[in-house]
Motif scaffolding. Structure first.
Motif, PDB file in Angstrom:
ATOM      1  N   TRP A   1     160.226  48.869  20.501  1.00  0.00           N
ATOM      2  CA  TRP A   1     161.436  49.299  19.815  1.00  0.00           C
ATOM      3  C   TRP A   1     161.729  50.765  20.086  1.00  0.00           C
ATOM      4  N   GLN A   2     160.685  51.604  20.079  1.00  0.00           N
ATOM      5  CA  GLN A   2     160.886  53.026  20.355  1.00  0.00           C
ATOM      6  C   GLN A   2     161.327  53.246  21.786  1.00  0.00           C
ATOM      7  N   LYS A   3     160.752  52.501  22.711  1.00  0.00           N
ATOM      8  CA  LYS A   3     161.100  52.644  24.133  1.00  0.00           C
ATOM      9  C   LYS A   3     162.540  52.221  24.384  1.00  0.00           C
ATOM     10  N   GLN A   4     162.972  51.156  23.714  1.00  0.00           N
ATOM     11  CA  GLN A   4     164.328  50.668  23.897  1.00  0.00           C
ATOM     12  C   GLN A   4     165.358  51.602  23.275  1.00  0.00           C
ATOM     13  N   GLY A   5     164.935  52.402  22.338  1.00  0.00           N
ATOM     14  CA  GLY A   5     165.831  53.377  21.721  1.00  0.00           C
ATOM     15  C   GLY A   5     166.785  52.795  20.698  1.00  0.00           C
ATOM     16  N   GLY A   6     166.749  51.511  20.489  1.00  0.00           N
ATOM     17  CA  GLY A   6     167.615  50.896  19.486  1.00  0.00           C
ATOM     18  C   GLY A   6     166.804  50.430  18.297  1.00  0.00           C
ATOM     19  N   LEU A   7     167.481  49.717  17.433  1.00  0.00           N
ATOM     20  CA  LEU A   7     166.807  49.196  16.253  1.00  0.00           C
ATOM     21  C   LEU A   7     166.571  47.698  16.431  1.00  0.00           C
ATOM     22  N   PRO A   8     165.482  47.197  15.883  1.00  0.00           N
ATOM     23  CA  PRO A   8     165.202  45.766  15.999  1.00  0.00           C
ATOM     24  C   PRO A   8     166.139  44.958  15.105  1.00  0.00           C
ATOM     25  N   ASP A   9     166.254  43.680  15.434  1.00  0.00           N
ATOM     26  CA  ASP A   9     167.034  42.803  14.564  1.00  0.00           C
ATOM     27  C   ASP A   9     166.227  42.529  13.292  1.00  0.00           C
ATOM     28  N   ALA A  10     166.918  42.090  12.276  1.00  0.00           N
ATOM     29  CA  ALA A  10     166.288  41.895  10.964  1.00  0.00           C
ATOM     30  C   ALA A  10     165.160  40.864  11.024  1.00  0.00           C
ATOM     31  N   SER A  11     165.296  39.853  11.857  1.00  0.00           N
ATOM     32  CA  SER A  11     164.269  38.821  11.955  1.00  0.00           C
ATOM     33  C   SER A  11     162.965  39.385  12.522  1.00  0.00           C
ATOM     34  N   SER A  12     163.042  40.185  13.572  1.00  0.00           N
ATOM     35  CA  SER A  12     161.851  40.810  14.144  1.00  0.00           C
ATOM     36  C   SER A  12     161.216  41.790  13.163  1.00  0.00           C
ATOM     37  N   TRP A  13     162.054  42.510  12.452  1.00  0.00           N
ATOM     38  CA  TRP A  13     161.589  43.471  11.449  1.00  0.00           C
ATOM     39  C   TRP A  13     160.781  42.753  10.368  1.00  0.00           C
ATOM     40  N   ARG A  14     161.358  41.656   9.827  1.00  0.00           N
ATOM     41  CA  ARG A  14     160.656  40.873   8.789  1.00  0.00           C
ATOM     42  C   ARG A  14     159.398  40.212   9.352  1.00  0.00           C
ATOM     43  N   GLY A  15     159.487  39.721  10.576  1.00  0.00           N
ATOM     44  CA  GLY A  15     158.333  39.091  11.199  1.00  0.00           C
ATOM     45  C   GLY A  15     157.178  40.056  11.375  1.00  0.00           C
ATOM     46  N   THR A  16     157.485  41.287  11.692  1.00  0.00           N
ATOM     47  CA  THR A  16     156.452  42.302  11.844  1.00  0.00           C
ATOM     48  C   THR A  16     155.801  42.585  10.498  1.00  0.00           C
ATOM     49  N   ARG A  17     156.605  42.560   9.464  1.00  0.00           N
ATOM     50  CA  ARG A  17     156.056  42.770   8.119  1.00  0.00           C
ATOM     51  C   ARG A  17     155.045  41.672   7.769  1.00  0.00           C
ATOM     52  N   ARG A  18     155.300  40.454   8.217  1.00  0.00           N
ATOM     53  CA  ARG A  18     154.359  39.354   7.953  1.00  0.00           C
ATOM     54  C   ARG A  18     153.033  39.567   8.684  1.00  0.00           C
ATOM     55  N   TRP A  19     153.073  40.130   9.881  1.00  0.00           N
ATOM     56  CA  TRP A  19     151.822  40.442  10.598  1.00  0.00           C
ATOM     57  C   TRP A  19     151.007  41.469   9.815  1.00  0.00           C
ATOM     58  N   ILE A  20     151.706  42.483   9.285  1.00  0.00           N
ATOM     59  CA  ILE A  20     151.025  43.513   8.486  1.00  0.00           C
ATOM     60  C   ILE A  20     150.432  42.875   7.222  1.00  0.00           C
ATOM     61  N   LEU A  21     151.191  41.964   6.602  1.00  0.00           N
ATOM     62  CA  LEU A  21     150.693  41.287   5.408  1.00  0.00           C
ATOM     63  C   LEU A  21     149.427  40.491   5.729  1.00  0.00           C
ATOM     64  N   ALA A  22     149.384  39.840   6.866  1.00  0.00           N
ATOM     65  CA  ALA A  22     148.178  39.093   7.258  1.00  0.00           C
ATOM     66  C   ALA A  22     146.975  40.031   7.339  1.00  0.00           C
ATOM     67  N   GLU A  23     147.180  41.215   7.892  1.00  0.00           N
ATOM     68  CA  GLU A  23     146.089  42.199   7.948  1.00  0.00           C
ATOM     69  C   GLU A  23     145.649  42.589   6.543  1.00  0.00           C
ATOM     70  N   LEU A  24     146.630  42.861   5.689  1.00  0.00           N
ATOM     71  CA  LEU A  24     146.319  43.274   4.312  1.00  0.00           C
ATOM     72  C   LEU A  24     145.568  42.181   3.556  1.00  0.00           C
ATOM     73  N   LEU A  25     145.911  40.937   3.809  1.00  0.00           N
ATOM     74  CA  LEU A  25     145.245  39.837   3.111  1.00  0.00           C
ATOM     75  C   LEU A  25     143.800  39.650   3.574  1.00  0.00           C
ATOM     76  N   LEU A  26     143.503  40.021   4.815  1.00  0.00           N
ATOM     77  CA  LEU A  26     142.130  39.917   5.310  1.00  0.00           C
ATOM     78  C   LEU A  26     141.252  41.101   4.883  1.00  0.00           C
ATOM     79  N   LEU A  27     141.870  42.232   4.600  1.00  0.00           N
ATOM     80  CA  LEU A  27     141.096  43.441   4.270  1.00  0.00           C
ATOM     81  C   LEU A  27     140.092  43.262   3.132  1.00  0.00           C
ATOM     82  N   PRO A  28     140.405  42.548   2.048  1.00  0.00           N
ATOM     83  CA  PRO A  28     139.409  42.421   0.965  1.00  0.00           C
ATOM     84  C   PRO A  28     138.113  41.729   1.377  1.00  0.00           C
ATOM     85  N   LEU A  29     138.146  40.993   2.481  1.00  0.00           N
ATOM     86  CA  LEU A  29     136.900  40.390   2.955  1.00  0.00           C
ATOM     87  C   LEU A  29     135.879  41.451   3.367  1.00  0.00           C
TER      88      LEU A  29
END
Length: 148
Positions: A106-134
């Motif tokens: 996204w930074q290289k392209q210089g534009g902003l991501p679409d809302a779907s990619s933005w939300r999808g990335t948030r889900r990847w972060i959530l998966a990391e957060l859910l594994l952290l308590p292990l």
């Protein structure tokens, strides 16, 4: 420096780095909850660089603790709980590759991501957060000699 003081300092650094990593990851999650904009994207990139540096530091300090800490390498080397903890940390690291690559693209392209990619990335972060308590659960089990 005495072995006890060395062990104490390594433990302190390890825990502080883990807390900072959780803060960086949760900050990314919160930022991705809003609308994409250039300032958020820049901040996400900076947080992600810090997250990577903290993850590397956690590994380095953690292995230094295992090798040179009070319990010594023998306590950890044959403990499957230790290796499970390393595997979970590695899995979280693998999951983090997707958001990292997206932030860079996204930074290289210089534009902003679409809302779907933005939300999808948030889900990847959530998966990391859910594994952290292990990780602290596995650390607690190790500290009590489970797996030996």
């Amino acid at each position: 420096m005495t072995p006890q003081l060395s062990d104490l300092l390594l433990a302190l650094l390890h825990h502080l780095a883990v807390f900072a990593l959780v803060a960086a990851l949760f900050s990314q999650y919160l930022l991705l909850g809003g609308q994409p904009d250039a300032a958020r994207l820049r901040t996400l990139g900076q947080l992600d660089k810090g997250y990577a540096a903290l993850a590397a530091g956690i590994l380095a300090i953690g292995f230094a603790r295992a090798a040179h800490g009070a319990k010594g390498w023998a306590f950890y080397a044959d403990n499957p709980v230790f290796w499970t903890k390393i595997a979970v940390f590695g899995l979280i690291g693998l999951l983090s590759a997707v958001p990292t690559l997206r932030f860079l693209r996204w930074q290289k392209q210089g534009g902003l991501p679409d809302a779907s990619s933005w939300r999808g990335t948030r889900r990847w972060i959530l998966a990391e957060l859910l594994l952290l308590p292990l990780l602290p659960l596995l650390a607690i089990l190790m500290a009590r000699g489970i797996g030996l």
